[in-house]
Design an enzyme around this catalytic site. Structure first.
Site, short mmCIF file in Angstrom:
data_model
loop_
_atom_site.label_atom_id
_atom_site.label_comp_id
_atom_site.label_asym_id
_atom_site.label_seq_id
_atom_site.Cartn_x
_atom_site.Cartn_y
_atom_site.Cartn_z
N LYS A 30 0.84 -1.20 0.00
CA LYS A 30 0.00 0.00 0.00
C LYS A 30 0.87 1.25 0.00
CE LYS A 30 -4.10 -2.13 1.99
NZ LYS A 30 -4.75 -2.54 3.22
N LYS A 39 -4.13 -9.88 -10.72
CA LYS A 39 -5.19 -10.11 -9.74
C LYS A 39 -6.26 -9.02 -9.90
CE LYS A 39 -6.00 -9.49 -4.77
NZ LYS A 39 -6.82 -8.39 -4.51
N LYS A 71 -9.78 -3.56 -6.91
CA LYS A 71 -10.28 -2.20 -7.19
C LYS A 71 -9.12 -1.21 -7.29
CE LYS A 71 -11.73 -1.76 -2.38
NZ LYS A 71 -11.71 -3.18 -2.09
#
Ligand code: ADP
Ligand code: TRP
Length: 324
Positions: free
Chosen positions: A111, A190, A193
Site C-alpha cells: 500500500k 489479480k 479495485k
C-alpha cells in the site's frame, strides 16, 4: 458446526474477484455453520478520510451482501464500528505482538509503495483484523489468497497470547479455495479495485460490458487451440457448471474460436448470473428501514459474543482487578 467469520472493507464497488474469491463461499456457510460477518469500516478509515464516502460505501456494501444472499436472520452480520470491543481487543493483543511480525506485512508495504499515507492505522491493520477474528472465537476464516499473511499473523498472535495467559483464544484456520483464490482482472493481474481491472457485480451494465470486452487476449491464430490459462477462460469458467465448463474447454481447444464472440457470451452470462441479485438489491435499497433494523440486531448479537471473550481476556490479563 463451526464458527466462521469474515469481513470486507467498504471501500468501493464489489467485483467478481471478491464474489468468487470469498463472498459466495462465505455466504454458503450460513446454512450449516455459525456465520459471523462484518463490514470493516474501522479498517476503511486507514485509507479514507471522507465521511460522506465512508457512510455511502458502508451502506452500499451492506446492500451488496444482503442482495447476494447473506441472510441476517441465519447469521450474525454487523458493521464493525458498532461493536467497538475490537478496538479494546486490538490494544490488548498489541502487547503480545512483536513489532517485527507487523513490519513483515507485505500488504502494508504494497500500500505505501502505491502512495497510501503510512499512518499508524495502516501499520496496525493486521492487528485490528486479528482482533476481528479472535474477539469472536472464530474457527474458520474464508478469504482470498492476498489475506493469507494476515491470517498467519492472527494465528501467531493467538498462540503467543495463549502461551502467556493460558488456553483462552481459539486458533483460527484459513479457508482459501485453490480454484478461486486469485481471480484475474481484465488485464490478467489479480482483479482488484486498486488496479482498474475489475468486473463489478452491480452498477452500470454498459460498464460491465465494456470491462469484459477489454479482457486481454493473445494473438493465437483462429485455427489454433487457445490457452486454458488465459484470463478470459478462467473468468468465464467461474460462472459455469462442470458440464458447461467442459463445453467451453472443447471450444477453446478446437480451431475457429473467436475471442470477440466468447467475450460477448461472457457478458450475457455474467449479467444473467447476477440479475436476481441486482433485482433484490434494488428492492432492498428502497427498504432501508429493514436493513438498518437488521444491522442493529446483528450488532447486539455480536456484542454478546465479544463481551464474553473480552471478559475472559480482561480476567486473565489482570485488567479485571476486583477480587470480589
Ligand atoms: P481489493 O483487492 O479489490 O481491494 P479486498 O482487499 O477488499 O479487494 O478483498 C476483499 C476479499 O475479497 C478478501 O477476502 C480478498 O482476499 C478477496 N479478493 C479480492 N480480490 C480477489 C481476487 N482477485 N481473487 C480472489 N479473491 C479476491
Ligand atoms: N483485511 C480484509 C480484506 O482487506 C478484511 C478483513 C478485516 C477481514 N477483518 C477481517 C477478513 C476478518 C477476514 C476476517 O479483505
Amino acid at each position: 458446526m463451526k464458527r466462521v467469520l469474515s469481513g470486507i472493507q467498504p471501500s468501493g464497488s464489489l467485483h467478481v474477484g471478491n464474489y468468487f474469491g470469498m463472498m459466495n463461499r462465505m455466504i454458503k456457510y450460513q446454512d450449516e455453520n455459525e456465520l459471523f460477518s462484518c463490514i470493516v469500516n474501522y479498517h476503511a478509515l486507514t485509507t479514507s478520510n471522507d465521511p460522506e464516502v465512508l457512510r455511502e460505501n458502508t451502506i452500499n456494501a451492506t446492500l451488496d451482501f444482503f442482495a447476494l444472499g447473506l441472510d441476517p436472520e441465519k447469521s450474525t452480520f454487523w458493521i464493525q464500528g458498532d461493536v467497538p470491543h475490537v478496538t479494546e481487543f486490538t490494544w490488548i493483543i498489541s502487547n503480545v505482538t512483536n513489532v517485527g511480525l507487523i513490519e513483515r506485512s507485505t500488504s502494508y508495504k504494497d500500500k505505501i509503495s502505491k502512495g497510501v499515507i503510512p499512518n499508524m492505522g495502516l501499520f496496525s491493520y493486521p492487528l485490528l483484523m486479528a482482533s476481528d477474528i479472535l474477539c469472536f472465537g472464530s474457527e474458520i476464516v474464508p478469504v482470498g489468497k492476498d489475506q493469507k499473511q494476515h491470517l498467519e499473523i492472527a494465528r501467531d498472535i493467538a498462540v503467543r497470547f495463549n502461551n502467556i495467559y493460558g488456553d483462552i483464544l481459539v486458533i483460527p484456520e484459513e479457508d482459501i479455495d485453490k480454484d478461486t483464490q486469485l481471480v484475474p482482472g481484465t488485464d490478467g493481474q489479480k482483479m482488484s479495485k486498486s488496479y482498474n481491472n475489475i468486473i463489478p457485480i452491480f452498477g452500470d451494465e454498459s460498464f460491465i460490458k465494456k470491462q469484459i470486452m477489454s479482457i486481454v487476449t493473445d494473438s493465437t491464430p483462429v485455427d489454433q487451440p487457445k490457452d486454458l490459462n488465459s484470463p478470459l477462460y478462467r473468468l468465464f469458467t467461474l460462472f459455469l457448471s462442470d458440464k458447461d465448463k467442459k463445453i467451453l474447454e472443447n471450444k477453446f481447444l478446437s480451431p475457429g474460436l473467436q475471442y470477440g464472440k466468447v467475450k460477448a457470451d461472457l457478458c450475457d452470462t455474467a449479467i444473467e448470473y447476477f440479475r436476481p441479485f441486482r433485482d433484490k438489491r434494488d428492492y432492498l435499497s428502497k427498504n432501508l428501514d429493514y436493513v438498518f433494523n437488521q444491522l442493529a440486531i446483528g450488532s447486539e448479537k455480536a456484542t454478546l459474543v465479544a463481551d464474553q471473550i473480552i471478559d475472559k481476556v480482561r480476567t486473565v490479563t489482570g485488567l479485571n482487578y476486583s477480587t470480589k
